[in-house]
Design a protein around this motif. Sequence first.
Motif, PDB file in Angstrom:
ATOM      1  N   LEU A  23       0.819  -1.213   0.000  1.00 57.74           N
ATOM      2  CA  LEU A  23       0.000   0.000   0.000  1.00 57.74           C
ATOM      3  C   LEU A  23       0.854   1.264   0.000  1.00 57.74           C
ATOM      4  N   MET A  24       2.004   1.213   0.651  1.00 60.52           N
ATOM      5  CA  MET A  24       2.848   2.403   0.770  1.00 60.52           C
ATOM      6  C   MET A  24       3.684   2.666  -0.474  1.00 60.52           C
ATOM      7  N   ASN A  99      -5.614   5.914  -6.690  1.00 59.57           N
ATOM      8  CA  ASN A  99      -4.403   5.469  -5.996  1.00 59.57           C
ATOM      9  C   ASN A  99      -3.615   4.535  -6.907  1.00 59.57           C
ATOM     10  N   GLU A 100      -2.396   4.933  -7.249  1.00 57.73           N
ATOM     11  CA  GLU A 100      -1.589   4.151  -8.187  1.00 57.73           C
ATOM     12  C   GLU A 100      -1.161   2.805  -7.602  1.00 57.73           C
ATOM     13  N   ASN A 101      -0.982   2.734  -6.298  1.00 58.22           N
ATOM     14  CA  ASN A 101      -0.590   1.455  -5.703  1.00 58.22           C
ATOM     15  C   ASN A 101      -1.740   0.452  -5.748  1.00 58.22           C
ATOM     16  N   LEU A 102      -2.972   0.941  -5.589  1.00 64.14           N
ATOM     17  CA  LEU A 102      -4.123   0.058  -5.760  1.00 64.14           C
ATOM     18  C   LEU A 102      -4.258  -0.365  -7.216  1.00 64.14           C
ATOM     19  N   ARG A 103      -3.989   0.561  -8.142  1.00 62.42           N
ATOM     20  CA  ARG A 103      -4.023   0.196  -9.562  1.00 62.42           C
ATOM     21  C   ARG A 103      -3.067  -0.971  -9.834  1.00 62.42           C
ATOM     22  N   VAL A 108      -1.679  -6.247 -11.523  1.00 67.18           N
ATOM     23  CA  VAL A 108      -0.771  -7.386 -11.371  1.00 67.18           C
ATOM     24  C   VAL A 108      -1.568  -8.652 -11.061  1.00 67.18           C
ATOM     25  N   SER A 109      -2.601  -8.515 -10.246  1.00 62.68           N
ATOM     26  CA  SER A 109      -3.422  -9.674  -9.889  1.00 62.68           C
ATOM     27  C   SER A 109      -4.090 -10.279 -11.114  1.00 62.68           C
TER      28      SER A 109
END
Length: 235
Positions: A23-24, A99-103, A108-109
């Motif tokens: 997340l970070m 949020n780019e980290n959620l993207r 990736v998933s």
Amino acid sequence: MAHTEASVPTKKRILQTCVRLFLMQGYQKTTMLQILEGSQVSNSSFQNIFRAKDGVLAELVDFMFAYQFGTARDTTSNLPPVYVYAAETAIQLTLTELNENLREIYTVSYTKPLILDSIVRQTAQELQTIFSPYLPGLTYTDFYHLDIGTSGVMRSYMLHPCDEDFPLEKKLRDFLTINLRAYNVPPAEVEKAIAFVENLDIRKVARQVMEKLLRDLQMRYDFTLPEEPHLQSAK
């Protein structure tokens, strides 16, 4: 009495470290060295539980997808099931613009074969419930195969960020048109479902979902983010 790191079960320490780092700083930037040092476990102990970083991602994504369907049901209570699908997927796409980290976690998933299979198996049950009236006679396996295709559409739209030429409203309309047609929803009902989403303040809803998701992840895995992840403006 406060818990020491050693007193916390190994799997929980790994999850705490990985989810916090994903997340970070993002999934790709999180290294195995960071995971091992942060969770204070050996490489062999990690592999005995998760085998690879993908294993942690799979567990995180299982929780996130179940969470999304629950949120969509809350947003669309007492409305046609197609609206649940439209709201859930619209929220998911909007989250990736905030949020780019959620993207990255989502895209990736959808790329990892074993994680994608888990996602499709989970969502195929929901899809069968929602769309079987439009596709009578199709089995769970049929919906599983259909979802392989529609999840690919989802990943493609997630990977392409919104901009002035491709605003969020157009992204959601195009995505919903393609996928609802794939499930044989009549054109008039497709337009009603899209209109329902367009009448939502989807950015506000997605922000609320993200904030609650981050809080619940911190509670579930017992860690604290040092600061709120940056919220981007969905264009």
